[in-house]
Write a protein that holds these residues in place. Structure first.
Motif, PDB file in Angstrom:
ATOM      1  N   ALA A 150      -2.742  -2.921  -5.060  1.00 11.73           N
ATOM      2  CA  ALA A 150      -1.617  -3.193  -4.157  1.00 11.73           C
ATOM      3  C   ALA A 150      -1.787  -4.600  -3.591  1.00 11.73           C
ATOM      4  CB  ALA A 150      -1.556  -2.165  -3.031  1.00 11.73           C
ATOM      5  N   ILE A 151      -0.719  -5.373  -3.601  1.00 13.23           N
ATOM      6  CA  ILE A 151      -0.781  -6.740  -3.080  1.00 13.23           C
ATOM      7  C   ILE A 151      -1.182  -6.706  -1.604  1.00 13.23           C
ATOM      8  CG2 ILE A 151       0.598  -8.804  -2.562  1.00 13.23           C
ATOM      9  CD1 ILE A 151       2.275  -8.175  -5.031  1.00 13.23           C
ATOM     10  N   GLN A 175       0.822  -1.214   0.000  1.00 10.10           N
ATOM     11  CA  GLN A 175       0.000   0.000   0.000  1.00 10.10           C
ATOM     12  C   GLN A 175       0.856   1.263   0.000  1.00 10.10           C
ATOM     13  OE1 GLN A 175      -3.275  -0.228  -0.348  1.00 10.10           O
ATOM     14  NE2 GLN A 175      -3.554   1.979  -0.423  1.00 10.10           N
ATOM     15  N   GLN A 176       2.014   1.208   0.660  1.00  5.35           N
ATOM     16  CA  GLN A 176       2.885   2.389   0.722  1.00  5.35           C
ATOM     17  C   GLN A 176       3.387   2.763  -0.661  1.00  5.35           C
ATOM     18  OE1 GLN A 176       6.184   2.002   3.421  1.00  5.35           O
ATOM     19  NE2 GLN A 176       7.008   4.014   2.936  1.00  5.35           N
ATOM     20  N   GLU A 216       0.446   4.336  -2.594  1.00  6.18           N
ATOM     21  CA  GLU A 216       0.170   5.724  -2.209  1.00  6.18           C
ATOM     22  C   GLU A 216       1.249   6.667  -2.725  1.00  6.18           C
ATOM     23  OE1 GLU A 216      -2.530   6.688  -0.938  1.00  6.18           O
ATOM     24  OE2 GLU A 216      -3.428   4.873  -0.137  1.00  6.18           O
ATOM     25  N   SER A 217       2.513   6.245  -2.625  1.00  7.72           N
ATOM     26  CA  SER A 217       3.625   7.087  -3.087  1.00  7.72           C
ATOM     27  C   SER A 217       3.530   7.347  -4.588  1.00  7.72           C
ATOM     28  CB  SER A 217       4.960   6.413  -2.744  1.00  7.72           C
ATOM     29  OG  SER A 217       6.030   7.168  -3.235  1.00  7.72           O
ATOM     30  N   PHE A 218       3.169   6.303  -5.331  1.00  7.73           N
ATOM     31  CA  PHE A 218       3.034   6.448  -6.787  1.00  7.73           C
ATOM     32  C   PHE A 218       1.998   7.506  -7.135  1.00  7.73           C
ATOM     33  CE2 PHE A 218       0.659   5.378 -10.621  1.00  7.73           C
ATOM     34  CZ  PHE A 218       1.661   5.305 -11.567  1.00  7.73           C
ATOM     35  N   PHE A 219       0.830   7.451  -6.473  1.00  9.46           N
ATOM     36  CA  PHE A 219      -0.236   8.388  -6.808  1.00  9.46           C
ATOM     37  C   PHE A 219       0.039   9.789  -6.267  1.00  9.46           C
ATOM     38  CE2 PHE A 219      -2.659   4.541  -7.796  1.00  9.46           C
ATOM     39  CZ  PHE A 219      -3.157   4.927  -9.028  1.00  9.46           C
ATOM     40  N   ASP A 220       0.804   9.897  -5.193  1.00  7.36           N
ATOM     41  CA  ASP A 220       1.219  11.221  -4.729  1.00  7.36           C
ATOM     42  C   ASP A 220       2.016  11.917  -5.824  1.00  7.36           C
ATOM     43  OD1 ASP A 220      -0.009  11.009  -2.294  1.00  7.36           O
ATOM     44  OD2 ASP A 220       1.804  10.449  -1.195  1.00  7.36           O
ATOM     45  N   ASN A 221       2.976  11.186  -6.424  1.00  6.42           N
ATOM     46  CA  ASN A 221       3.811  11.750  -7.481  1.00  6.42           C
ATOM     47  C   ASN A 221       2.999  12.001  -8.752  1.00  6.42           C
ATOM     48  OD1 ASN A 221       6.207  11.755  -5.995  1.00  6.42           O
ATOM     49  ND2 ASN A 221       6.720   9.666  -6.581  1.00  6.42           N
ATOM     50  N   ALA A 222       2.161  11.022  -9.124  1.00 10.04           N
ATOM     51  CA  ALA A 222       1.387  11.159 -10.362  1.00 10.04           C
ATOM     52  C   ALA A 222       0.402  12.314 -10.277  1.00 10.04           C
ATOM     53  CB  ALA A 222       0.645   9.852 -10.647  1.00 10.04           C
TER      54      ALA A 222
END
Length: 237
Positions: free
Chosen positions: A52-53, A19-20, A23-29
């Motif tokens: 997320a797995i 999940q981390q 979340e990090s991916f979508f923060d940047n995107a």
């Protein structure tokens, strides 16, 4: 992050390890209005579903467009993104021309400072800078994406200190494309690869064996390990 085929035509699944990372991916995107994938030839009308797995949560992504950029695909999410109004790659390059000229006029120190906070368009140019100091500071940029790191990992022009930085980052080395880039890069010190070979999975060993520019001593070590583990690769008929 893995890019997997979806259930529908032109649908792809972005699978994150936890999940981390999700979340990090979508923060940047969301901040940049886009994200890049180390995948060429994606249809312009592609859609994505992020998972997320270990988590029931998922998120659908319907981008404005998908722009091919060399070995990558740039997925544009918002109208405010500079590439959203550039339907052709050539127009996008024209848009970046002032930035290229601006970078040419910068000192090494100015480029290094920019590298730590550069957006996607700036990183796309800085990542090709031959000065290893620029790469060193670029690796500190929290916006740096996995496809960009994978490109650096496999690029034979990358500086050895940069490759060592990637190797020391466990999360990065857990990503298949990044790990394979490091394992097959002729710049990666031999002893580091040789030390890892006994612990590699069958999939990693097979991919290394198939790599075109693998050093001969590494290839022989891979073949010995495959023989030891009884890994047989079927010849194509």
């Amino acid at each position: 992050m893995k890019v997997l085929p979806g259930d529908k035509d032109h649908e792809y699944v972005l699978e994150f390890s936890d999940q981390q990372e999700f979340e990090s991916f979508f923060d940047n995107a969301d901040r940049e209005g886009s994200f890049s994938l180390e995948r060429s030839g994606l249809p312009p009308a592609s859609e994505f579903r992020a998972v997320a797995i270990g988590s029931p949560r998922s998120r659908k992504i319907r981008p404005l467009k998908v722009v091919p950029v060399g070995d990558f695909s740039l997925v544009v999410l918002t109208e405010s993104h500079p590439d959203s109004k550039s339907p052709e790659v050539e127009e996008k390059r024209e848009h970046l021309k002032p930035l290229q000229e601006q970078l040419r006029g910068m000192t090494v120190t100015e480029k290094a400072m920019l590298a730590m906070r550069a957006n996607l368009a700036e990183r796309r140019l800085l990542i090709q800078d031959p000065n290893p100091k620029i790469q060193e500071f670029l690796m500190r940029n929290p916006r740096l994406t996995e496809p960009e790191i994978a490109w650096i990992a496999k690029n034979p022009m990358s500086a050895i200190p940069t490759l060592l930085t990637i190797i020391q980052h466990k999360e990065w080395m857990s990503v298949d494309a990044i790990r394979q880039g490091i394992l097959t890069n002729p710049k990666t010190p031999s002893h580091i690869i040789l030390d890892r070979i006994p612990h590699l999975s069958a999939a990693d060993l097979i991919k290394m064996r198939q790599a075109k520019n693998l050093r001969e001593d590494i290839r022989e070590a891979v073949q010995r390990q495959m023989k030891k583990k009884g890994i047989v690769v079927r010849k194509e008929s």
